[in-house]
Design a protein around this motif. Structure first.
Motif, short mmCIF file in Angstrom:
data_model
loop_
_atom_site.label_atom_id
_atom_site.label_comp_id
_atom_site.label_asym_id
_atom_site.label_seq_id
_atom_site.Cartn_x
_atom_site.Cartn_y
_atom_site.Cartn_z
N GLU A 86 0.84 -1.15 -0.12
CA GLU A 86 -0.11 -0.04 0.12
C GLU A 86 0.94 1.18 -0.01
OE1 GLU A 86 -2.47 -0.26 3.47
OE2 GLU A 86 -4.02 -1.67 2.53
N LYS A 87 0.67 1.98 -0.87
CA LYS A 87 1.32 3.19 -0.87
C LYS A 87 2.84 3.15 -0.70
CE LYS A 87 -2.60 6.10 -0.80
NZ LYS A 87 -3.33 7.65 -0.25
N ASN A 88 3.38 3.87 0.44
CA ASN A 88 4.64 3.54 1.14
C ASN A 88 4.84 2.38 2.13
OD1 ASN A 88 5.44 5.83 -0.80
ND2 ASN A 88 4.45 7.14 0.52
N ARG A 89 4.27 1.41 1.97
CA ARG A 89 4.15 0.56 3.03
C ARG A 89 3.86 -0.89 2.74
NH1 ARG A 89 0.25 -0.10 7.41
NH2 ARG A 89 -1.73 0.62 6.52
N TYR A 90 4.24 -1.78 3.31
CA TYR A 90 3.43 -3.20 3.46
C TYR A 90 2.52 -3.28 4.60
CZ TYR A 90 5.82 -5.09 -0.71
OH TYR A 90 6.33 -5.57 -2.02
N ARG A 91 1.37 -3.59 4.45
CA ARG A 91 0.48 -3.93 5.37
C ARG A 91 0.15 -5.49 5.70
NH1 ARG A 91 -5.36 -4.45 5.64
NH2 ARG A 91 -5.49 -4.08 3.46
N LEU A 92 0.11 -5.81 7.03
CA LEU A 92 -0.06 -7.05 7.72
C LEU A 92 -1.37 -7.42 7.42
CD1 LEU A 92 1.59 -9.70 8.77
CD2 LEU A 92 1.02 -8.43 10.93
N VAL A 93 -1.91 -8.43 6.64
CA VAL A 93 -3.26 -8.63 6.36
C VAL A 93 -3.61 -10.25 7.06
CG1 VAL A 93 -3.86 -7.32 4.63
CG2 VAL A 93 -2.82 -9.60 4.07
N LEU A 94 -2.61 -10.78 7.49
CA LEU A 94 -2.61 -12.16 8.08
C LEU A 94 -1.22 -12.52 9.01
CD1 LEU A 94 -4.32 -14.57 8.72
CD2 LEU A 94 -3.29 -15.95 6.52
N GLY A 95 -1.71 -12.89 10.32
CA GLY A 95 -0.45 -13.17 11.10
C GLY A 95 -0.08 -12.23 12.10
N GLY A 96 0.60 -12.49 12.74
CA GLY A 96 1.03 -11.35 13.91
C GLY A 96 0.38 -11.66 15.30
N GLU A 97 -0.56 -12.19 15.31
CA GLU A 97 -1.40 -12.45 16.49
C GLU A 97 -1.00 -13.91 17.11
OE1 GLU A 97 -5.09 -12.38 14.44
OE2 GLU A 97 -4.90 -10.31 13.95
N LYS A 98 -0.03 -13.81 17.78
CA LYS A 98 0.71 -14.74 18.68
C LYS A 98 -0.18 -16.09 18.94
CE LYS A 98 4.63 -13.23 18.48
NZ LYS A 98 5.61 -13.55 17.34
N LEU A 99 -1.51 -15.96 19.41
CA LEU A 99 -2.26 -17.13 19.63
C LEU A 99 -2.84 -17.68 18.57
CD1 LEU A 99 -3.62 -16.20 23.04
CD2 LEU A 99 -1.51 -17.52 22.70
N SER A 100 -3.15 -16.85 17.49
CA SER A 100 -3.86 -17.36 16.41
C SER A 100 -3.24 -17.11 15.03
CB SER A 100 -5.27 -16.63 16.32
OG SER A 100 -5.04 -15.06 16.09
N GLU A 101 -1.94 -16.87 15.00
CA GLU A 101 -1.38 -16.72 13.77
C GLU A 101 -1.28 -18.14 12.84
OE1 GLU A 101 2.23 -14.61 14.46
OE2 GLU A 101 3.22 -16.36 15.20
N PRO A 102 -1.44 -17.96 11.68
CA PRO A 102 -1.14 -19.42 10.97
C PRO A 102 0.21 -20.03 11.19
CG PRO A 102 -1.40 -17.71 9.53
CD PRO A 102 -1.75 -17.10 10.73
N TYR A 103 0.17 -21.03 11.47
CA TYR A 103 1.52 -21.95 11.14
C TYR A 103 1.41 -22.97 10.09
CZ TYR A 103 3.37 -19.74 15.35
OH TYR A 103 3.79 -18.91 16.48
N GLY A 104 2.54 -23.39 9.59
CA GLY A 104 2.46 -24.31 8.44
C GLY A 104 3.73 -24.57 7.52
N TRP A 105 3.43 -25.16 6.54
CA TRP A 105 4.45 -25.59 5.52
C TRP A 105 4.29 -25.43 4.28
CZ3 TRP A 105 4.01 -29.72 2.39
CH2 TRP A 105 2.99 -30.55 2.98
N ALA A 106 3.11 -25.27 3.72
CA ALA A 106 2.75 -25.10 2.34
C ALA A 106 1.39 -24.16 2.29
CB ALA A 106 2.33 -26.47 1.88
N PHE A 107 1.11 -23.41 1.10
CA PHE A 107 0.25 -22.70 0.89
C PHE A 107 -0.43 -22.90 -0.65
CE2 PHE A 107 3.22 -20.15 -1.30
CZ PHE A 107 2.57 -19.54 -2.21
#
Length: 164
Positions: free
Chosen positions: A76-97
Motif C-alpha cells: 500500500e502506497k509507501n508500506r506493506y500492510r500485514l493482512v494475516l498473522g502477527g497475533e501470537k495465539l492465532s497466527e497461522p503456522y504451516g509449511w505449504a500454501f
C-alpha cells in the motif's frame, strides 16, 4: 499447494519496505535484515493487488513439527500492510500454501500444517473487512505409511478438524 517459497520478486524499494514491516511485525534476526530470517513468495490477491507470503525460516519462528509462523502482506502506497498473522495465539503456522479462487474480490488462502504423525490440517482463510480470518479446516489423515503425496486423495482420508 506450493511447498517451496522461491522468493518474492521485489525491487530495491519493495525489499526495504517489506524488511521494515517484517522487522516491526515479526522481529529482526540480529545484525542481518529481517528478510534473512524468513522465506517469501509472491501471491496475487485480486483487488488487493500483489502480496507477499512470509514464512519463518529459523528456530525462533518454527516449531519441532516443521511448521513455521506465516504472515501475509499487501503493498500500500509507501508500506506493506500485514493482512494475516502477527497475533501470537492465532497466527497461522504451516509449511505449504495455496491460493483458492472464489467468487469474492479477493481469493481465499489455504495453509497446510503438520498436526501430528500422519496428519495434516488444511486451514482456509478468507479476506473479511481489512484482514484474512480463519473460515474452515480439514484434516488429512494418512491411509498408510509413508504418504508420498499429501495431495493425492487415494493416500489420505479427509475429515473436519477437531473431530478425532
Amino acid at each position: 499447494m506450493q511447498e517451496t517459497f522461491r522468493g518474492a520478486s521485489l525491487n530495491e524499494i519493495d525489499t526495504k519496505l517489506l524488511d521494515k514491516a517484517v522487522r516491526s511485525d515479526v522481529g529482526g534476526c540480529g545484525k542481518k535484515t529481517a528478510l534473512d530470517c524468513v522465506a517469501t513468495a509472491d501471491v496475487a490477491l485480486g483487488r488487493l493487488g500483489n502480496g507477499v507470503i512470509v514464512i519463518g525460516d529459523n528456530a525462533e519462528l518454527c516449531g519441532a513439527t516443521g511448521n513455521c509462523a506465516i504472515f501475509v502482506y499487501v503493498r500500500e502506497k509507501n508500506r506493506y500492510r500485514l493482512v494475516l498473522g502477527g497475533e501470537k495465539l492465532s497466527e497461522p503456522y504451516g509449511w505449504a500454501f495455496a491460493v483458492v479462487p472464489s467468487k469474492r474480490a479477493v481469493p481465499d488462502l489455504v495453509f497446510a500444517a503438520n498436526s501430528s504423525v500422519g496428519e495434516n490440517d488444511l486451514t482456509l482463510f478468507r479476506y473479511i473487512g481489512d484482514k484474512f480470518v480463519e473460515r474452515g479446516c480439514e484434516r488429512l489423515i494418512a491411509r498408510g505409511n509413508p504418504v508420498t503425496n499429501w495431495w493425492d486423495p487415494s493416500q489420505v482420508n479427509v475429515q473436519p478438524c477437531g473431530t478425532d
